[in-house]
Design an enzyme around this catalytic site. Structure first.
Site, PDB file in Angstrom:
ATOM      1  N   CYS A  85     -39.253  33.840 -52.899  1.00 54.19           N
ATOM      2  CA  CYS A  85     -38.849  33.947 -54.312  1.00 54.19           C
ATOM      3  C   CYS A  85     -39.022  35.378 -54.841  1.00 54.19           C
ATOM      4  O   CYS A  85     -38.234  36.239 -54.481  1.00 54.19           O
ATOM      5  CB  CYS A  85     -39.584  32.910 -55.149  1.00 54.19           C
ATOM      6  N   HIS A 132     -40.019  27.947 -52.244  1.00 56.16           N
ATOM      7  CA  HIS A 132     -41.469  28.116 -52.076  1.00 56.16           C
ATOM      8  C   HIS A 132     -42.075  27.102 -51.109  1.00 56.16           C
ATOM      9  O   HIS A 132     -42.705  26.141 -51.562  1.00 56.16           O
ATOM     10  CB  HIS A 132     -42.168  27.900 -53.423  1.00 56.16           C
ATOM     11  N   GLU A 184     -44.711  27.382 -49.647  1.00 50.59           N
ATOM     12  CA  GLU A 184     -46.171  27.474 -49.798  1.00 50.59           C
ATOM     13  C   GLU A 184     -46.725  26.493 -50.821  1.00 50.59           C
ATOM     14  O   GLU A 184     -47.925  26.231 -50.828  1.00 50.59           O
ATOM     15  CB  GLU A 184     -46.579  28.915 -50.160  1.00 50.59           C
TER      16      GLU A 184
HETATM   17  N1  GLN Z   1     -37.801  34.981 -61.458  1.00 48.55           N
HETATM   18  C1  GLN Z   1     -38.898  35.577 -60.748  1.00 48.55           C
HETATM   19  C2  GLN Z   1     -38.678  37.073 -60.512  1.00 48.55           C
HETATM   20  O1  GLN Z   1     -37.674  37.612 -60.902  1.00 48.55           O
HETATM   21  C3  GLN Z   1     -39.150  34.904 -59.424  1.00 48.55           C
HETATM   22  C4  GLN Z   1     -39.661  33.500 -59.651  1.00 48.55           C
HETATM   23  C5  GLN Z   1     -40.555  32.990 -58.582  1.00 48.55           C
HETATM   24  O2  GLN Z   1     -41.092  33.732 -57.742  1.00 48.55           O
HETATM   25  N2  GLN Z   1     -40.788  31.705 -58.637  1.00 48.55           N
HETATM   26  O3  GLN Z   1     -39.520  37.697 -59.930  1.00 48.55           O
END
Ligand code: GLN
Length: 194
Positions: free
Chosen positions: A78, A176, A178
């Site tokens: 992410c 994710h 994790e």
């Molecule tokens: N929207 C977040 C970003 O731009 C990422 C979101 C996340 O890691 N769950 O970093």
């Protein structure tokens, strides 16, 4: 192989838990010396702008960039995926990345209606059942170079958007693993560096 989990912001404890449950020699890293000593890196989910700002102000940006460019196996989920992109489609003002994968990512790509969602996802290299993939204000991959392998995509309005990619020793997912009990993505990463 000593795996560092970048512990500046985000869900680094969850990554550490997934890695140690697989028997990896993993630990949290946040200082220059700790990062210098590791042989592989995991960049957690969280907020990519915050992780970038902290890495910059702690003088870690160039070190992490150089280690990834030098071939250090790295996995990002992410926000971690965003930080591994060569380019961000819509960066926050001044936002930069570590690089590592020749791709362009779009932050918060899935939009407001589907801000957060879960799907069963078939991922290349993951054997058995599809993964339960959790997306939380997730990015998707807009474009990749021919050197990037797409491992999984999500279809939105008839268009496929890559959400798991690999280039050499660098792996990234929009979702994710994790925060689930499914450790197969971490195992895939560890298998690649063994
Ligand atoms: N929207 C977040 C970003 O731009 C990422 C979101 C996340 O890691 N769950 O970093």
């Amino acid at each position: 192989m000593s795996v560092g989990v970048l512990a500046l912001q985000g869900d680094f404890r969850e990554h550490l838990h997934s890695l140690t449950s697989l028997g990896a020699d993993a630990h949290l890293v946040r200082t220059f010396d700790e990062i210098q000593a590791i042989e592989a890196l995991v960049i957690p989910g969280g907020e990519s702008t915050t992780i970038f700002k902290l890495a910059k102000s702690f003088g870690l940006l160039e070190l992490i960039r150089a280690k990834i460019a030098g071939g250090m196996p790295t996995y990002g989920s992410c926000a971690g995926m965003i930080l591994l992109a060569q380019e961000i489609q819509d960066p926050a003002s001044g936002q930069e990345t570590f690089g590592g994968i020749e791709m362009k990512v779009r932050r918060n790509a899935f939009g407001r209606q589907v801000d957060s969602f879960e799907v069963d996802l078939a991922v290349k290299g993951i054997v058995g059942d599809p993964m339960r993939a959790l997306f939380i204000r997730a990015p998707w991959v807009e474009s990749v170079s021919p050197r990037v392998e797409v491992l999984a995509s999500v279809e939105i309005d008839g268009e496929l958007h890559p959400v798991a990619v690999r280039q050499g020793a660098v792996l990234a997912t929009s979702f994710h693993p994790e925060i689930t009990s499914d450790t197969r993505m971490h195992q895939l990463f560890l298998d690649g560096i063994a």
